[in-house]
Scaffold this motif. Structure first.
Motif, PDB file in Angstrom:
ATOM      1  N   PRO A 122     -35.572 -23.151  -8.949  1.00  0.00           N
ATOM      2  CA  PRO A 122     -36.614 -22.013  -9.522  1.00  0.00           C
ATOM      3  C   PRO A 122     -37.975 -22.176  -8.706  1.00  0.00           C
ATOM      4  CG  PRO A 122     -36.299 -24.299 -10.904  1.00  0.00           C
ATOM      5  CD  PRO A 122     -34.954 -24.180  -9.951  1.00  0.00           C
ATOM      6  N   ALA A 123     -38.508 -23.334  -8.349  1.00  0.00           N
ATOM      7  CA  ALA A 123     -39.368 -23.257  -7.412  1.00  0.00           C
ATOM      8  C   ALA A 123     -39.444 -22.261  -6.307  1.00  0.00           C
ATOM      9  CB  ALA A 123     -39.696 -24.913  -6.678  1.00  0.00           C
ATOM     10  N   ALA A 124     -38.434 -22.112  -5.645  1.00  0.00           N
ATOM     11  CA  ALA A 124     -38.203 -21.189  -4.134  1.00  0.00           C
ATOM     12  C   ALA A 124     -38.192 -20.050  -4.786  1.00  0.00           C
ATOM     13  CB  ALA A 124     -36.990 -21.458  -3.570  1.00  0.00           C
ATOM     14  N   PHE A 125     -37.538 -19.529  -5.862  1.00  0.00           N
ATOM     15  CA  PHE A 125     -37.606 -18.190  -6.261  1.00  0.00           C
ATOM     16  C   PHE A 125     -38.731 -17.835  -6.998  1.00  0.00           C
ATOM     17  CE2 PHE A 125     -32.783 -18.206  -6.924  1.00  0.00           C
ATOM     18  CZ  PHE A 125     -32.337 -17.111  -6.152  1.00  0.00           C
ATOM     19  N   PHE A 126     -39.612 -18.532  -7.397  1.00  0.00           N
ATOM     20  CA  PHE A 126     -41.015 -18.209  -7.964  1.00  0.00           C
ATOM     21  C   PHE A 126     -41.999 -17.986  -6.811  1.00  0.00           C
ATOM     22  CE2 PHE A 126     -45.292 -19.636  -9.377  1.00  0.00           C
ATOM     23  CZ  PHE A 126     -45.375 -18.568 -10.542  1.00  0.00           C
ATOM     24  N   VAL A 127     -41.774 -18.712  -5.700  1.00  0.00           N
ATOM     25  CA  VAL A 127     -42.706 -18.729  -4.394  1.00  0.00           C
ATOM     26  C   VAL A 127     -42.270 -17.285  -4.012  1.00  0.00           C
ATOM     27  CG1 VAL A 127     -42.947 -19.381  -2.077  1.00  0.00           C
ATOM     28  CG2 VAL A 127     -43.174 -21.136  -3.962  1.00  0.00           C
TER      29      VAL A 127
ATOM     30  N   ALA B  14     -34.219 -28.921  -8.509  1.00  0.00           N
ATOM     31  CA  ALA B  14     -35.620 -28.293  -8.956  1.00  0.00           C
ATOM     32  C   ALA B  14     -36.084 -27.224  -7.928  1.00  0.00           C
ATOM     33  CB  ALA B  14     -36.548 -29.519  -9.081  1.00  0.00           C
ATOM     34  N   ILE B  15     -35.445 -27.327  -6.589  1.00  0.00           N
ATOM     35  CA  ILE B  15     -35.743 -26.340  -5.472  1.00  0.00           C
ATOM     36  C   ILE B  15     -35.517 -24.997  -5.894  1.00  0.00           C
ATOM     37  CG2 ILE B  15     -34.004 -26.802  -4.277  1.00  0.00           C
ATOM     38  CD1 ILE B  15     -37.257 -25.916  -2.957  1.00  0.00           C
TER      39      ILE B  15
ATOM     40  N   TRP C  53     -36.774 -17.755 -13.596  1.00  0.00           N
ATOM     41  CA  TRP C  53     -36.699 -17.850 -15.109  1.00  0.00           C
ATOM     42  C   TRP C  53     -35.439 -18.434 -15.606  1.00  0.00           C
ATOM     43  CZ3 TRP C  53     -39.734 -17.975 -19.375  1.00  0.00           C
ATOM     44  CH2 TRP C  53     -39.171 -18.117 -20.569  1.00  0.00           C
ATOM     45  N   PHE C  54     -34.258 -17.897 -14.990  1.00  0.00           N
ATOM     46  CA  PHE C  54     -32.933 -18.388 -15.383  1.00  0.00           C
ATOM     47  C   PHE C  54     -32.630 -19.760 -14.601  1.00  0.00           C
ATOM     48  CE2 PHE C  54     -32.184 -13.817 -16.650  1.00  0.00           C
ATOM     49  CZ  PHE C  54     -32.120 -13.973 -17.732  1.00  0.00           C
ATOM     50  N   SER C  55     -32.964 -19.809 -13.573  1.00  0.00           N
ATOM     51  CA  SER C  55     -32.766 -21.071 -12.829  1.00  0.00           C
ATOM     52  C   SER C  55     -33.622 -22.033 -13.539  1.00  0.00           C
ATOM     53  CB  SER C  55     -32.828 -21.060 -11.376  1.00  0.00           C
ATOM     54  OG  SER C  55     -34.365 -20.675 -10.978  1.00  0.00           O
ATOM     55  N   TRP C  56     -34.874 -21.949 -14.023  1.00  0.00           N
ATOM     56  CA  TRP C  56     -35.461 -22.823 -14.817  1.00  0.00           C
ATOM     57  C   TRP C  56     -34.764 -23.233 -15.930  1.00  0.00           C
ATOM     58  CZ3 TRP C  56     -39.497 -25.744 -13.875  1.00  0.00           C
ATOM     59  CH2 TRP C  56     -40.128 -26.578 -14.816  1.00  0.00           C
ATOM     60  N   ASP C  57     -34.000 -22.128 -16.833  1.00  0.00           N
ATOM     61  CA  ASP C  57     -33.391 -22.665 -18.126  1.00  0.00           C
ATOM     62  C   ASP C  57     -32.184 -23.459 -17.587  1.00  0.00           C
ATOM     63  OD1 ASP C  57     -32.566 -22.152 -20.798  1.00  0.00           O
ATOM     64  OD2 ASP C  57     -30.918 -21.012 -19.780  1.00  0.00           O
ATOM     65  N   PHE C  58     -31.519 -23.143 -16.486  1.00  0.00           N
ATOM     66  CA  PHE C  58     -30.313 -23.846 -15.891  1.00  0.00           C
ATOM     67  C   PHE C  58     -30.917 -25.385 -15.723  1.00  0.00           C
ATOM     68  CE2 PHE C  58     -28.895 -25.555 -11.735  1.00  0.00           C
ATOM     69  CZ  PHE C  58     -27.503 -26.031 -12.194  1.00  0.00           C
TER      70      PHE C  58
ATOM     71  N   TRP D 299     -31.546 -27.437  -0.435  1.00  0.00           N
ATOM     72  CA  TRP D 299     -32.797 -27.355  -0.086  1.00  0.00           C
ATOM     73  C   TRP D 299     -33.145 -26.601   1.346  1.00  0.00           C
ATOM     74  CZ3 TRP D 299     -37.417 -29.583  -1.894  1.00  0.00           C
ATOM     75  CH2 TRP D 299     -37.259 -30.405  -3.585  1.00  0.00           C
ATOM     76  N   LEU D 300     -32.360 -26.756   2.081  1.00  0.00           N
ATOM     77  CA  LEU D 300     -32.359 -25.942   3.361  1.00  0.00           C
ATOM     78  C   LEU D 300     -32.365 -24.719   3.326  1.00  0.00           C
ATOM     79  CD1 LEU D 300     -30.798 -28.257   6.007  1.00  0.00           C
ATOM     80  CD2 LEU D 300     -33.231 -27.700   6.024  1.00  0.00           C
TER      81      LEU D 300
END
Length: 159
Positions: free
Chosen positions: A137-142, A134-135, A107-112, A57-58
């Motif tokens: 895909p959220a971080a990559f999206f941001v 969950a961090i 996208w791929f981390s959401w699939d993961f 997370w960090l």
């Protein structure tokens, strides 16, 4: 528009608060764990898993903050020597490509994450693994959004 600016500032403050709180809790748990192992011969059962997840997370929150401030690793040797007009174009192109790559990673981390939730493994304290991950895909999206905006908007816009 004023509402969007206020929401954006609130999001930035939440990012900073989450990063600071997580770092403090990580330090506190790690020091407590070491002290308990040395003094009592054992520690908290969940502390090692919490430490590993906190580091993830960090790292992701740090990447989000780095993308916010444009303080990221970049190979910009060629860009430095370009004329100002070409430098702006190259920077925008680089930001656009970075945005696309981060959207793909999201996208791929959401699939993961979806596959992880199907396994229903527990990380610690009855918290599922996928909640802890969950961090990603959220971080990559941001990050993708920030670089996408930086590719479109003029460079002097506040982020």
């Amino acid at each position: 528009m004023d509402l969007l600016v206020k929401l954006h500032r609130l999001f930035l403050k939440a990012e900073n608060l989450l990063l600071s709180g997580l770092l403090l809790s990580l330090i506190l748990i790690a020091v407590t764990q070491v002290a308990m192992r040395n003094v009592f011969g054992g520690g908290l059962l969940w502390a090692d898993a919490y430490t590993r997840i906190s580091v993830l997370w960090l790292a992701m929150l740090g990447a989000m903050i780095g993308s916010r401030r444009q303080n990221h690793l970049a190979i910009d040797v060629i860009v430095r020597f370009l004329p100002a007009r070409w430098k702006t174009i190259a920077t925008r192109l680089s930001n656009g490509v970075t945005s696309l790559i981060c959207f793909a990673a999201a996208w791929f981390s959401w699939d993961f994450l979806a596959r992880e939730s199907a396994y229903a493994d527990i990380a610690f304290a009855n918290i599922p693994n996928w909640w802890c991950e969950a961090i990603i895909p959220a971080a990559f999206f941001v990050i993708a959004l920030r670089y996408g905006v930086a590719a479109i908007l003029p460079q002097n816009q506040p982020v």
